[in-house]
Write an enzyme that holds these catalytic residues in place. Structure first.
Site, PDB file in Angstrom:
ATOM      1  N   ASP A 173     -45.892 -88.084   0.525  1.00  0.00           N
ATOM      2  CA  ASP A 173     -46.420 -87.821  -0.812  1.00  0.00           C
ATOM      3  C   ASP A 173     -47.096 -86.453  -0.793  1.00  0.00           C
ATOM      4  OD1 ASP A 173     -48.855 -88.187   0.456  1.00  0.00           O
ATOM      5  OD2 ASP A 173     -49.210 -90.160  -0.385  1.00  0.00           O
ATOM      6  N   GLY A 219     -50.208 -85.562  -1.686  1.00  0.00           N
ATOM      7  CA  GLY A 219     -51.652 -85.503  -1.499  1.00  0.00           C
ATOM      8  C   GLY A 219     -52.426 -85.564  -2.799  1.00  0.00           C
ATOM      9  N   ASP A 271     -42.778 -97.850  -2.899  1.00  0.00           N
ATOM     10  CA  ASP A 271     -43.621 -97.937  -1.704  1.00  0.00           C
ATOM     11  C   ASP A 271     -44.906 -98.631  -2.094  1.00  0.00           C
ATOM     12  OD1 ASP A 271     -46.228 -95.925  -1.639  1.00  0.00           O
ATOM     13  OD2 ASP A 271     -44.728 -95.368  -3.122  1.00  0.00           O
ATOM     14  N   CYS A 318     -37.670-118.291   6.856  1.00  0.00           N
ATOM     15  CA  CYS A 318     -37.909-116.910   7.293  1.00  0.00           C
ATOM     16  C   CYS A 318     -37.631-116.769   8.787  1.00  0.00           C
ATOM     17  CB  CYS A 318     -39.362-116.527   6.980  1.00  0.00           C
ATOM     18  SG  CYS A 318     -39.779-114.844   7.489  1.00  0.00           S
ATOM     19  N   CYS A 348     -38.689-114.067  10.643  1.00  0.00           N
ATOM     20  CA  CYS A 348     -39.611-113.131  11.307  1.00  0.00           C
ATOM     21  C   CYS A 348     -40.292-113.824  12.481  1.00  0.00           C
ATOM     22  CB  CYS A 348     -40.658-112.618  10.308  1.00  0.00           C
ATOM     23  SG  CYS A 348     -42.069-113.736  10.101  1.00  0.00           S
ATOM     24  N   CYS A 375     -42.881-116.649  11.697  1.00  0.00           N
ATOM     25  CA  CYS A 375     -42.316-117.921  11.230  1.00  0.00           C
ATOM     26  C   CYS A 375     -41.443-118.597  12.292  1.00  0.00           C
ATOM     27  CB  CYS A 375     -41.512-117.694   9.958  1.00  0.00           C
ATOM     28  SG  CYS A 375     -42.531-117.191   8.558  1.00  0.00           S
ATOM     29  N   HIS A 396     -44.581-110.423   9.051  1.00  0.00           N
ATOM     30  CA  HIS A 396     -44.002-111.384   8.103  1.00  0.00           C
ATOM     31  C   HIS A 396     -43.872-110.766   6.707  1.00  0.00           C
ATOM     32  CE1 HIS A 396     -43.193-114.867   5.642  1.00  0.00           C
ATOM     33  NE2 HIS A 396     -44.158-114.412   4.843  1.00  0.00           N
TER      34      HIS A 396
END
Length: 376
Positions: A93, A95, A267, A305, A307, A310, A336
Site C-alpha cells: 500500500d 502509506g 485484503d 476443514c 487446516c 481442525c 484456520h
C-alpha cells in the site's frame, strides 16, 4: 517467465469475475484474498504456511516498513521478498491510509503529508514521489498510488477536495513510478459514498492509465449496507480489462458481496487479528474459542476443514491453549482463519467458472445462518 504484468478475465457470472493476474513472480488467481503482512510478516505464520493456505499474494505496509526497519535497509538486504522469505507476488500500500489513521501530529499540504512516527516520535514526510521511491526500494510487484483517505462520515465538500487532491497525487505517482517492466502501478478511486464524485475520480484515473484500479475509501466505518451501495456502481465505473481491488475488506460476507459486485482483489487483517483474539470464522459462522462450552469438546472446530487446527486438534485443546496464552494458539487459529478465507475464494472461483455463483452464494449464506453445532 512473463516479463510484463497482465490480467486475463476467464469467466463472468453476473458481475462476478474470475481470471488470472500474471506477474514475473507468479500468477494470482482472482478473485484473490491477500493476507496482510504488515511488518514483513503475517503475524503468527511462517511464509510457507501462508502459501499452504492457498494465498498467491501478500500485502506489505509501506508506512510500517519505512519506519522500521526502513526501506533503505530492506533494499540493502536484497528487497522485501528475500528479507521475509516470500517468493510470490507482494502488493504494497502507499502509506496514505496509515498516516491518516496512526501517525501523530500530521500536517497535510498539496505536496504531501508530514507526520510524527507512532513508534518513536521521529518526523517524516510522505509525498507521492517518496511513496514511489519507498515501494521501489521494497521491490513490491504491485505498487499503490499515494492518496488521501478521509474518514467517513465526512461532508461532501471535504470528500470532493480530498478526492481531487488524490487525483493530482495519482498523476504525480504515475510520473514518479516511471517505466518498470514486470511491476504494476494501481490507481485508487476515491469519492466517499457519492456516485458522481466516484465517476469523476474514475475518469481522472483512466486518463492517467494504470495497470489496475482500487476502490478506496470504504471499510472505514460506513457499514456494510453503505459499502455495498457504493459497490453497486463503483466497479462498473472502472475499466473492465483491468483488475479491481477493494482495499481493506473484510468479513467473509463482505468479501462475497464484493465479488458479486465485480471486485477481483481484497485484503484485510481480520483473519489474522481475529485468530490471535480467539475469534474463528467457519462455514457455520463465527466461533469464540474463549467460551466455556468448548472446554470439554473433543470435536474439531469445523469437521469439513482440512487446516492443521481442525485436522489435528480438538476444540478443548484450542480452548485450553488460548486460555493459557500459549503461542501455538495464535498460530493454529490464524492458520484456520486464513485457510477458511482462501477456501471461500476458491469456492467462488469455481462457482463463477461453472456459472453457478448464485447457487454457491445462497448455500454460503444458508450454512452460515445455521450457527455453530450444538454444544455436547
Amino acid at each position: 517467465m512473463t516479463q510484463r504484468f497482465s490480467f486475463a478475465l476467464n469467466a463472468t457470472d453476473g458481475k462476478a469475475r474470475t481470471g488470472v493476474i500474471s506477474t514475473p513472480r507468479g500468477d494470482i488467481r482472482t478473485p484473490a484474498f491477500m493476507p496482510v503482512g504488515t511488518a514483513a510478516t503475517v503475524k503468527a505464520m511462517m511464509p510457507e504456511s501462508v502459501a499452504a493456505t492457498g494465498a498467491d499474494i501478500l500485502l506489505g505496509n509501506t508506512y510500517h516498513l519505512m519506519l522500521r526497519p526502513t526501506a533503505e535497509r530492506i533494499d540493502r538486504l536484497g528487497g522485501l521478498h528475500k528479507f521475509m522469505n516470500w517468493d510470490k507476488p507482494i502488493l504494497t500500500d502507499s502509506g496514505g491510509f496509515q498516516v491518516m489513521s496512526l501517525a501523530e501530529l500530521r500536517k497535510l499540504t498539496e505536496k504531501g503529508v508530514t507526520f510524527k512516527s507512532h513508534i518513536d516520535g521521529s518526523k517524516h514526510e510522505l509525498t507521492p514521489e517518496r511513496s514511489m521511491e519507498i515501494q521501489k526500494l521494497l521491490g513490491s510487484d504491485i505498487v499503490m498510488c499515494f492518496d488521501e483517505c478521509p474518514a467517513l462520515p465526512a461532508d461532501r465538500k471535504r470528500i470532493a477536495e480530498s478526492m481531487e487532491l488524490s487525483m493530482r497525487w495519482a498523476q504525480r505517482s504515475r510520473d514518479a513510478f516511471g517505466d518498470r517492466p514486470g511491476h504494476a502501478l494501481f490507481g485508487i478511486q476515491q469519492g466517499g459514498l457519492e456516485e458522481d464524485l466516484r465517476a469523476q475520480s474514475a475518469e481522472a484515473l483512466k486518463a492517467v492509465e494504470f495497470d489496475g484500479y482500487a476502490v478506496g475509501g470504504l471499510a472505514v466505518g460506513e457499514g456494510q449496507e453503505a459499502m455495498f451501495g457504493v459497490l453497486d456502481f463503483a466497479p462498473d465505473q472502472l475499466p473492465v480489462d483491468k483488475p479491481r481491488y477493494l482495499m481493506g475488506v473484510g468479513k467473509p460476507d463482505d468479501i462475497v458481496g464484493a465479488v458479486k459486485r465485480g471486485i477481483d482483489m481484497m485484503d484485510c487483517v481480520l483473519p489474522s487479528r481475529s485468530g490471535r483474539t480467539g475469534q474463528l470464522f467457519t462455514r457455520r459462522g463465527v466461533i469464540n474459542i474463549k467460551n466455556a462450552r468448548h472446554a470439554d469438546d473433543p470435536r474439531p472446530l469445523d469437521e469439513h476443514c482440512t487446516c492443521p487446527a481442525c485436522s489435528h486438534y480438538s476444540r478443548a485443546y484450542l480452548h485450553h491453549v488460548f486460555r493459557a496464552q500459549e503461542m501455538i494458539s495464535g498460530m493454529l487459529l490464524t492458520w484456520h482463519n486464513l485457510h477458511y478465507f482462501q477456501e471461500i475464494m476458491q469456492g467462488m472461483r469455481d462457482a463463477i467458472a461453472a456459472g453457478r455463483f448464485a447457487d454457491w452464494e445462497a448455500e454460503f449464506h444458508a450454512t452460515r445462518a445455521l450457527g455453530d453445532v450444538p454444544p455436547l
